[in-house]
Design a protein around this motif. Structure first.
Motif, short mmCIF file in Angstrom:
data_model
loop_
_atom_site.label_atom_id
_atom_site.label_comp_id
_atom_site.label_asym_id
_atom_site.label_seq_id
_atom_site.Cartn_x
_atom_site.Cartn_y
_atom_site.Cartn_z
N SER A 139 0.79 -1.18 -0.23
CA SER A 139 0.33 -0.15 0.43
C SER A 139 1.04 0.64 0.31
N ALA A 140 0.25 1.89 -0.29
CA ALA A 140 0.72 3.35 -0.25
C ALA A 140 1.76 4.29 1.01
N GLU A 141 1.27 3.28 2.41
CA GLU A 141 1.76 4.16 3.34
C GLU A 141 3.16 2.87 3.56
N GLU A 142 3.42 1.88 3.01
CA GLU A 142 4.14 0.79 3.85
C GLU A 142 5.12 0.79 2.27
N LEU B 34 -4.95 11.16 -11.09
CA LEU B 34 -3.98 11.86 -12.37
C LEU B 34 -5.09 11.46 -13.50
N ARG B 35 -4.61 12.52 -14.01
CA ARG B 35 -5.47 12.45 -15.60
C ARG B 35 -5.23 12.29 -16.50
N ASN B 36 -5.97 11.70 -17.57
CA ASN B 36 -5.23 11.65 -18.75
C ASN B 36 -3.89 11.06 -19.37
N ILE C 208 -1.67 2.13 -5.83
CA ILE C 208 -1.94 3.11 -4.97
C ILE C 208 -1.88 4.54 -4.87
N ILE C 209 -2.08 4.84 -6.34
CA ILE C 209 -2.40 6.29 -6.72
C ILE C 209 -4.03 6.53 -8.02
N THR C 210 -4.54 6.97 -7.53
CA THR C 210 -5.95 7.10 -8.48
C THR C 210 -5.39 7.60 -9.47
#
Lengths: 135, 100
Positions: free
Chosen positions: A95-98, B77-79, B96-98
């Motif tokens: 995960s982002a935290e880890e 984050l798009r496109n 972990i990032i959208t």
């Protein structure tokens, strides 16, 4: 083509552009992206860590084998003996935290190139990366 | 590389144009630092013109994501172009990032 850069402190960009300027690199955006990324990560590794304070040399060599259609990039330095391939790959399922910040450079080289090899020879670190080129 | 940051109501729009690499990463890090202080940030990054990122860029994206989560905010984050997206996929950053 081959060139020795000395000293290499703050020279990452110059070394990357030198290798990317090779006429052997085909005009293919996707391939160029992968090569640029691998070259940047590998060069950055030497410039940042091989020598204390970046005072030292790096020899950058790019070669195309026309029979095998294989592009080879070799980086040689006389810095501290260091095999970047011994570093464990990051756990991409964390995960982002880890997740720890950093440690992705050589992992990206491994994924973008077909092969990556390290040897220690005559007091030099030698990293060789190859990529098959379809022409 | 060019980074534009616009604030509208409580939302922050960022547009990145160019390459995030060894020469531009500090500029990107500075822009990200500006976004890291806010409480409940709502950040929308347009990656249409982001043509490349190295691991140094990823590092900053991860720091931003961690900061946004800590401050109870949102980051999108798009496109993203397919090659940049591949870098996010390979490294697990897509999880972990959208990215939309």
């Amino acid at each position: 083509m081959k060139k020795r850069f000395n000293p290499i402190k703050d020279k990452s960009s110059e070394i990357i552009e030198y290798l990317m300027s090779s006429p052997d690199i085909p005009d293919d955006d996707e391939l160029q992206f992968k090569l640029r990324l691998s070259i940047e990560e590998a060069v950055e590794n030497v410039v940042s860590y091989a020598y204390d304070g970046g005072i030292g040399w790096l020899e950058a060599d790019i070669h195309f084998d026309e029979d095998a259609l294989l592009l080879s990039i070799e980086l040689r330095d006389a810095g501290m003996p260091f095999n970047p391939l011994e570093k464990e790959d990051p756990d991409v399922n964390q995960s982002a935290e880890e997740r720890e910040v950093g440690g992705l450079g050589i992992f990206l080289c491994k994924k973008m190139m077909d092969s990556i090899k390290y040897r220690y020879e005559d007091g030099n670190n030698v990293l060789t990366m190859t990529k098959k080129v379809n022409s | 590389m060019d980074i534009k940051i616009t604030k509208e109501d409580n939302k922050t729009f960022v547009a990145i144009d160019g390459r995030i690499d060894t020469t531009t990463v500090n500029q990107f890090q500075e822009a990200a630092n500006e976004l890291m202080g806010d409480e409940h940030p709502d950040i929308d990054i347009d990656c249409t013109a982001l043509s490349y990122t190295s691991s140094q860029g990823l590092r900053t994206f991860l720091m931003l994501q961690k900061s946004v989560m800590k401050h109870g905010g949102k980051l999108v984050l798009r496109n993203m172009n397919p090659q940049v997206k591949e870098v996010f996929d390979i490294t697990g950053f897509s999880n972990i990032i959208t990215i939309i």
